[in-house]
Design a protein around this motif. Structure first.
Motif, PDB file in Angstrom:
ATOM      1  N   TYR A  15       0.805  -1.228   0.000  1.00 66.31           N
ATOM      2  CA  TYR A  15       0.000   0.000   0.000  1.00 66.31           C
ATOM      3  C   TYR A  15       0.842   1.284   0.000  1.00 66.31           C
ATOM      4  O   TYR A  15       0.564   2.187  -0.797  1.00 66.31           O
ATOM      5  CB  TYR A  15      -0.977  -0.045   1.185  1.00 66.31           C
ATOM      6  CG  TYR A  15      -1.758   1.207   1.408  1.00 66.31           C
ATOM      7  CD1 TYR A  15      -2.886   1.500   0.632  1.00 66.31           C
ATOM      8  CD2 TYR A  15      -1.390   2.116   2.398  1.00 66.31           C
ATOM      9  CE1 TYR A  15      -3.618   2.657   0.848  1.00 66.31           C
ATOM     10  CE2 TYR A  15      -2.115   3.267   2.618  1.00 66.31           C
ATOM     11  CZ  TYR A  15      -3.229   3.540   1.836  1.00 66.31           C
ATOM     12  OH  TYR A  15      -3.942   4.691   2.051  1.00 66.31           O
ATOM     13  N   PRO A  16       1.883   1.402   0.850  1.00 65.10           N
ATOM     14  CA  PRO A  16       2.679   2.639   0.826  1.00 65.10           C
ATOM     15  C   PRO A  16       3.325   2.915  -0.539  1.00 65.10           C
ATOM     16  O   PRO A  16       3.516   4.066  -0.913  1.00 65.10           O
ATOM     17  CB  PRO A  16       3.763   2.411   1.889  1.00 65.10           C
ATOM     18  CG  PRO A  16       3.245   1.328   2.755  1.00 65.10           C
ATOM     19  CD  PRO A  16       2.345   0.489   1.893  1.00 65.10           C
ATOM     20  N   TYR A  18       1.912   2.208  -3.458  1.00 57.80           N
ATOM     21  CA  TYR A  18       0.845   2.808  -4.267  1.00 57.80           C
ATOM     22  C   TYR A  18       0.755   4.309  -3.969  1.00 57.80           C
ATOM     23  O   TYR A  18       0.676   5.130  -4.880  1.00 57.80           O
ATOM     24  CB  TYR A  18      -0.513   2.169  -3.969  1.00 57.80           C
ATOM     25  CG  TYR A  18      -0.689   0.726  -4.374  1.00 57.80           C
ATOM     26  CD1 TYR A  18      -0.188   0.232  -5.581  1.00 57.80           C
ATOM     27  CD2 TYR A  18      -1.394  -0.153  -3.572  1.00 57.80           C
ATOM     28  CE1 TYR A  18      -0.381  -1.081  -5.957  1.00 57.80           C
ATOM     29  CE2 TYR A  18      -1.588  -1.473  -3.937  1.00 57.80           C
ATOM     30  CZ  TYR A  18      -1.078  -1.932  -5.133  1.00 57.80           C
ATOM     31  OH  TYR A  18      -1.274  -3.237  -5.493  1.00 57.80           O
ATOM     32  N   VAL A  19       0.760   4.639  -2.682  1.00 68.43           N
ATOM     33  CA  VAL A  19       0.639   6.044  -2.272  1.00 68.43           C
ATOM     34  C   VAL A  19       1.846   6.849  -2.748  1.00 68.43           C
ATOM     35  O   VAL A  19       1.692   7.937  -3.306  1.00 68.43           O
ATOM     36  CB  VAL A  19       0.468   6.144  -0.733  1.00 68.43           C
ATOM     37  CG1 VAL A  19       0.505   7.600  -0.277  1.00 68.43           C
ATOM     38  CG2 VAL A  19      -0.836   5.476  -0.294  1.00 68.43           C
ATOM     39  N   THR A  20       3.036   6.315  -2.567  1.00 66.87           N
ATOM     40  CA  THR A  20       4.257   7.013  -2.999  1.00 66.87           C
ATOM     41  C   THR A  20       4.239   7.258  -4.501  1.00 66.87           C
ATOM     42  O   THR A  20       4.576   8.345  -4.964  1.00 66.87           O
ATOM     43  CB  THR A  20       5.503   6.199  -2.600  1.00 66.87           C
ATOM     44  OG1 THR A  20       5.530   6.080  -1.180  1.00 66.87           O
ATOM     45  CG2 THR A  20       6.784   6.866  -3.079  1.00 66.87           C
ATOM     46  N   GLU A  23       1.831  10.082  -5.122  1.00 65.61           N
ATOM     47  CA  GLU A  23       2.295  11.371  -4.597  1.00 65.61           C
ATOM     48  C   GLU A  23       3.460  11.939  -5.401  1.00 65.61           C
ATOM     49  O   GLU A  23       3.573  13.156  -5.541  1.00 65.61           O
ATOM     50  CB  GLU A  23       2.659  11.234  -3.120  1.00 65.61           C
ATOM     51  CG  GLU A  23       1.433  11.068  -2.247  1.00 65.61           C
ATOM     52  CD  GLU A  23       1.732  10.868  -0.769  1.00 65.61           C
ATOM     53  OE1 GLU A  23       0.802  11.044   0.034  1.00 65.61           O
ATOM     54  OE2 GLU A  23       2.895  10.537  -0.427  1.00 65.61           O
ATOM     55  N   THR A  28      -2.794  12.160  -4.540  1.00 63.45           N
ATOM     56  CA  THR A  28      -2.870  12.064  -3.080  1.00 63.45           C
ATOM     57  C   THR A  28      -3.223  10.667  -2.588  1.00 63.45           C
ATOM     58  O   THR A  28      -3.786   9.849  -3.328  1.00 63.45           O
ATOM     59  CB  THR A  28      -3.931  13.033  -2.539  1.00 63.45           C
ATOM     60  OG1 THR A  28      -5.224  12.586  -2.984  1.00 63.45           O
ATOM     61  CG2 THR A  28      -3.678  14.464  -2.987  1.00 63.45           C
ATOM     62  N   LYS A  29      -2.943  10.442  -1.306  1.00 56.66           N
ATOM     63  CA  LYS A  29      -3.342   9.211  -0.620  1.00 56.66           C
ATOM     64  C   LYS A  29      -4.870   9.084  -0.648  1.00 56.66           C
ATOM     65  O   LYS A  29      -5.404   7.983  -0.800  1.00 56.66           O
ATOM     66  CB  LYS A  29      -2.833   9.231   0.819  1.00 56.66           C
ATOM     67  CG  LYS A  29      -3.287   8.060   1.665  1.00 56.66           C
ATOM     68  CD  LYS A  29      -2.896   8.278   3.119  1.00 56.66           C
ATOM     69  CE  LYS A  29      -3.425   7.198   4.022  1.00 56.66           C
ATOM     70  NZ  LYS A  29      -4.881   7.124   4.096  1.00 56.66           N
ATOM     71  N   VAL A  32      -5.817   7.535  -3.854  1.00 59.79           N
ATOM     72  CA  VAL A  32      -5.480   6.105  -3.859  1.00 59.79           C
ATOM     73  C   VAL A  32      -6.543   5.337  -3.077  1.00 59.79           C
ATOM     74  O   VAL A  32      -7.057   4.311  -3.547  1.00 59.79           O
ATOM     75  CB  VAL A  32      -4.070   5.853  -3.272  1.00 59.79           C
ATOM     76  CG1 VAL A  32      -3.812   4.354  -3.107  1.00 59.79           C
ATOM     77  CG2 VAL A  32      -2.991   6.493  -4.146  1.00 59.79           C
ATOM     78  N   ASP A  33      -6.908   5.847  -1.910  1.00 56.92           N
ATOM     79  CA  ASP A  33      -7.933   5.192  -1.094  1.00 56.92           C
ATOM     80  C   ASP A  33      -9.274   5.144  -1.832  1.00 56.92           C
ATOM     81  O   ASP A  33      -9.989   4.139  -1.769  1.00 56.92           O
ATOM     82  CB  ASP A  33      -8.101   5.907   0.241  1.00 56.92           C
ATOM     83  CG  ASP A  33      -6.925   5.676   1.186  1.00 56.92           C
ATOM     84  OD1 ASP A  33      -5.995   4.912   0.844  1.00 56.92           O
ATOM     85  OD2 ASP A  33      -6.939   6.281   2.281  1.00 56.92           O
ATOM     86  N   GLU A  48      -8.869   0.662   6.386  1.00 56.90           N
ATOM     87  CA  GLU A  48      -7.845   0.920   7.409  1.00 56.90           C
ATOM     88  C   GLU A  48      -7.692  -0.290   8.340  1.00 56.90           C
ATOM     89  O   GLU A  48      -6.574  -0.606   8.762  1.00 56.90           O
ATOM     90  CB  GLU A  48      -8.174   2.198   8.174  1.00 56.90           C
ATOM     91  CG  GLU A  48      -7.983   3.429   7.308  1.00 56.90           C
ATOM     92  CD  GLU A  48      -8.505   4.717   7.897  1.00 56.90           C
ATOM     93  OE1 GLU A  48      -8.865   4.748   9.099  1.00 56.90           O
ATOM     94  OE2 GLU A  48      -8.565   5.712   7.150  1.00 56.90           O
TER      95      GLU A  48
END
Length: 117
Positions: A15-16, A18-20, A23, A28-29, A32-33, A48
């Motif tokens: 998951y991190p 995907y966010v990176t 970004e 933004t996160k 992604v969410d 979460e």
């Protein structure tokens, strides 16, 4: 036949990334969410919780409340393979998510990523 390694990896460990990826391209996160929730039907709270539980990919998709029926509209190549041609269902779900995050990072509008426009 042995399972692919990604099936047993925790979703929270990927998951991190995907966010990176998002970004780095000015996304933004939150976006992604939104993509993950659209694809899987998880609420933000349930997403979460899955991250906190370190749920593996196979379980993450198996427990998804409602896989979006519009995900069949996701087309294209990820890791050199056309997502629409992947026969193994769990791998296809993983690659759908990869493709959506790629589209986000490439600057596509959310409406197009979520197949609403």
């Amino acid at each position: 036949m042995t399972k692919h390694k990604i099936y047993t990896m925790s979703f929270a460990s990927v998951y991190p990334h995907y966010v990176t990826k998002a970004e780095k391209k000015g996304r933004t996160k939150i976006e992604v969410d939104e993509i993950i929730r659209w694809l899987t039907g998880y609420s933000q709270e349930a997403l979460e919780m899955q991250l906190e539980k370190q749920t593996d990919f196979e379980t993450f998709f198996a427990e998804a409340p409602q896989l979006n029926s519009s995900r069949a509209l996701i087309k294209g190549v990820i890791c050199g393979v056309r997502v629409e041609d992947i026969e193994e269902p769990t791998m296809q779900e993983i690659r759908y998510l990869d493709k959506l995050v790629d589209e986000l990072a490439k600057g596509k509008a959310m409406g197009k990523i979520l197949r609403t426009k």
